[in-house]
Design a protein around this motif. Sequence first.
Motif, PDB file in Angstrom:
ATOM      1  N   PRO A  88     -35.611  23.951 -13.459  1.00  0.00           N
ATOM      2  CA  PRO A  88     -36.270  23.441 -14.664  1.00  0.00           C
ATOM      3  C   PRO A  88     -36.356  21.917 -14.720  1.00  0.00           C
ATOM      4  O   PRO A  88     -37.194  21.362 -15.434  1.00  0.00           O
ATOM      5  N   ILE A  89     -35.485  21.243 -13.958  1.00  0.00           N
ATOM      6  CA  ILE A  89     -35.492  19.773 -13.951  1.00  0.00           C
ATOM      7  C   ILE A  89     -36.689  19.257 -13.163  1.00  0.00           C
ATOM      8  O   ILE A  89     -37.406  18.354 -13.599  1.00  0.00           O
ATOM      9  N   VAL A  90     -36.919  19.861 -11.985  1.00  0.00           N
ATOM     10  CA  VAL A  90     -38.090  19.491 -11.164  1.00  0.00           C
ATOM     11  C   VAL A  90     -39.212  20.453 -11.543  1.00  0.00           C
ATOM     12  O   VAL A  90     -39.461  21.448 -10.872  1.00  0.00           O
ATOM     13  N   ASP A  91     -39.884  20.157 -12.631  1.00  0.00           N
ATOM     14  CA  ASP A  91     -40.883  21.071 -13.197  1.00  0.00           C
ATOM     15  C   ASP A  91     -42.240  20.870 -12.519  1.00  0.00           C
ATOM     16  O   ASP A  91     -43.147  20.238 -13.059  1.00  0.00           O
ATOM     17  N   ALA A  92     -42.357  21.421 -11.300  1.00  0.00           N
ATOM     18  CA  ALA A  92     -43.605  21.297 -10.543  1.00  0.00           C
ATOM     19  C   ALA A  92     -43.820  22.568  -9.737  1.00  0.00           C
ATOM     20  O   ALA A  92     -42.861  23.216  -9.304  1.00  0.00           O
ATOM     21  N   PHE A  93     -45.095  22.931  -9.517  1.00  0.00           N
ATOM     22  CA  PHE A  93     -45.420  24.162  -8.818  1.00  0.00           C
ATOM     23  C   PHE A  93     -44.942  24.132  -7.368  1.00  0.00           C
ATOM     24  O   PHE A  93     -44.503  25.146  -6.828  1.00  0.00           O
ATOM     25  N   TRP A  94     -44.992  22.961  -6.730  1.00  0.00           N
ATOM     26  CA  TRP A  94     -44.562  22.856  -5.335  1.00  0.00           C
ATOM     27  C   TRP A  94     -43.066  23.159  -5.191  1.00  0.00           C
ATOM     28  O   TRP A  94     -42.633  23.744  -4.203  1.00  0.00           O
ATOM     29  N   PHE A  95     -42.269  22.761  -6.220  1.00  0.00           N
ATOM     30  CA  PHE A  95     -40.837  23.040  -6.143  1.00  0.00           C
ATOM     31  C   PHE A  95     -40.554  24.520  -6.356  1.00  0.00           C
ATOM     32  O   PHE A  95     -39.560  25.047  -5.827  1.00  0.00           O
ATOM     33  N   LEU A  96     -41.423  25.219  -7.091  1.00  0.00           N
ATOM     34  CA  LEU A  96     -41.269  26.661  -7.268  1.00  0.00           C
ATOM     35  C   LEU A  96     -41.353  27.360  -5.913  1.00  0.00           C
ATOM     36  O   LEU A  96     -40.602  28.307  -5.641  1.00  0.00           O
ATOM     37  N   LYS A  97     -42.240  26.865  -5.052  1.00  0.00           N
ATOM     38  CA  LYS A  97     -42.363  27.427  -3.703  1.00  0.00           C
ATOM     39  C   LYS A  97     -41.085  27.169  -2.895  1.00  0.00           C
ATOM     40  O   LYS A  97     -40.609  28.057  -2.175  1.00  0.00           O
ATOM     41  N   ILE A  98     -40.546  25.952  -3.011  1.00  0.00           N
ATOM     42  CA  ILE A  98     -39.293  25.622  -2.322  1.00  0.00           C
ATOM     43  C   ILE A  98     -38.157  26.481  -2.859  1.00  0.00           C
ATOM     44  O   ILE A  98     -37.325  26.993  -2.100  1.00  0.00           O
ATOM     45  N   TRP A  99     -38.128  26.645  -4.174  1.00  0.00           N
ATOM     46  CA  TRP A  99     -37.094  27.463  -4.821  1.00  0.00           C
ATOM     47  C   TRP A  99     -37.151  28.903  -4.316  1.00  0.00           C
ATOM     48  O   TRP A  99     -36.114  29.499  -4.006  1.00  0.00           O
ATOM     49  N   LEU A 100     -38.346  29.458  -4.195  1.00  0.00           N
ATOM     50  CA  LEU A 100     -38.501  30.817  -3.680  1.00  0.00           C
ATOM     51  C   LEU A 100     -38.001  30.918  -2.243  1.00  0.00           C
ATOM     52  O   LEU A 100     -37.386  31.913  -1.856  1.00  0.00           O
ATOM     53  N   SER A 101     -38.237  29.866  -1.450  1.00  0.00           N
ATOM     54  CA  SER A 101     -37.749  29.845  -0.069  1.00  0.00           C
ATOM     55  C   SER A 101     -36.225  29.838  -0.032  1.00  0.00           C
ATOM     56  O   SER A 101     -35.601  30.530   0.784  1.00  0.00           O
TER      57      SER A 101
END
Length: 397
Positions: A88-101
């Motif tokens: 939630p701190i890095v609120d960006a779509f690209w980080f969602l992809k990293i988070w899923l990885s």
Amino acid sequence: MTVNKNKIKLPLILSFLIFSMLLNSMGAIILQLSEKISYKGLGVLESFKDIPMAIVSLLFVNLIAKTGNKNALIFSLAFITVSCIALPIVDAFWFLKIWLSIVGVSFALAKISVFSIIKNNFEGKYLASTISSVDAAFMIGIFFINICFGSLLTSSYSAYWKYAFWVIALFSIINILILQPLKIEEATNYNSDKKSEQWKFFLTPKIVIFLIIVFFMVFVEQSFNSWLPSFFKNNLKLSSYFALQSSAFLALFSFFGRLITSRLILRFHWFRYVLVCLLIVFIILGISQVLISYFYKDFKFVLVFVMPIIGLFLAPLFPLYNSDVINKIPAEKTHILVSVIVIFSSLGSSLGSLYMAMIFHNNLSYFYPVFISLPLLIIFGLTFFLNKTSITDGRNQ
């Protein structure tokens, strides 16, 4: 070494509960992003989780064995704790992809570790019972995540939905503290074969059939767990809240299915149990398609209750197939077998999501039950071959 079996089961159950909530948050994520991104694009999103999961399972299996299952499990929990705090701190779509990885990598480590711990500390029908209990926690995790997100997304705090992952991070920290002091049996002869001999083992007919079943089993489960909310919203015109709640009840029935199985498997043969479950799933899917095709207006809300019942009979299948094969392999092959299971599960998850994404993209979700029945028919046929074949390894087992 004397090991308290019940103390071991608790952190394993909690681990699968935690990773279940992470992996199955995709249903809520798809609903949140479906207005901004096409279904075709959302179908690809799943691969950011599944491809790293497959790669880690392939490359790090021997490292997990060397460092120890408990240490690998603790590392995976710590890894997702940090990522969930950051989401939630890095609120960006690209980080969602990293988070899923990160979730995919961590789950690969955790699944190999958990199944190896079970293999090294349980045997026979108690192994099958333990796998069903641990997998039951996976289903209750799906229930919790859908209930929580369903309530959160319809509240005045819906903009802060990502902060719910901080709660999962807290559960992960608690589980690390429980796991740390435990003494757990580890296999000592994990690397007794050459790599070529290890991989040759997976060309035996029973293992090949089993891995194909694993692929299609996860393929089907993915079609339900991530896409059932979208089916309810698009075809039954339910709100996001009720769509997620219906999916939550699918998970609740799945939990009871695996919990009941953990008891009944001590009395019944897995093959008969599987056949009964599959036949009931086909019946429910058939009834659902008939209701959709001919009685949609009159029985719209009946579908909301009928389809989740499938979980009661679908959920026991995966742990039953797993326990049948894991029970029969040597302990030193558990790590590599589970790593291959994770790879085939990842492929099934990614392709299952793409399969459903294309169905929704082409406005064919009207036949949702029929499309799910197709891979189930393959599983049904292969089950007979799996039961008839035995594991041979080129060695005396």
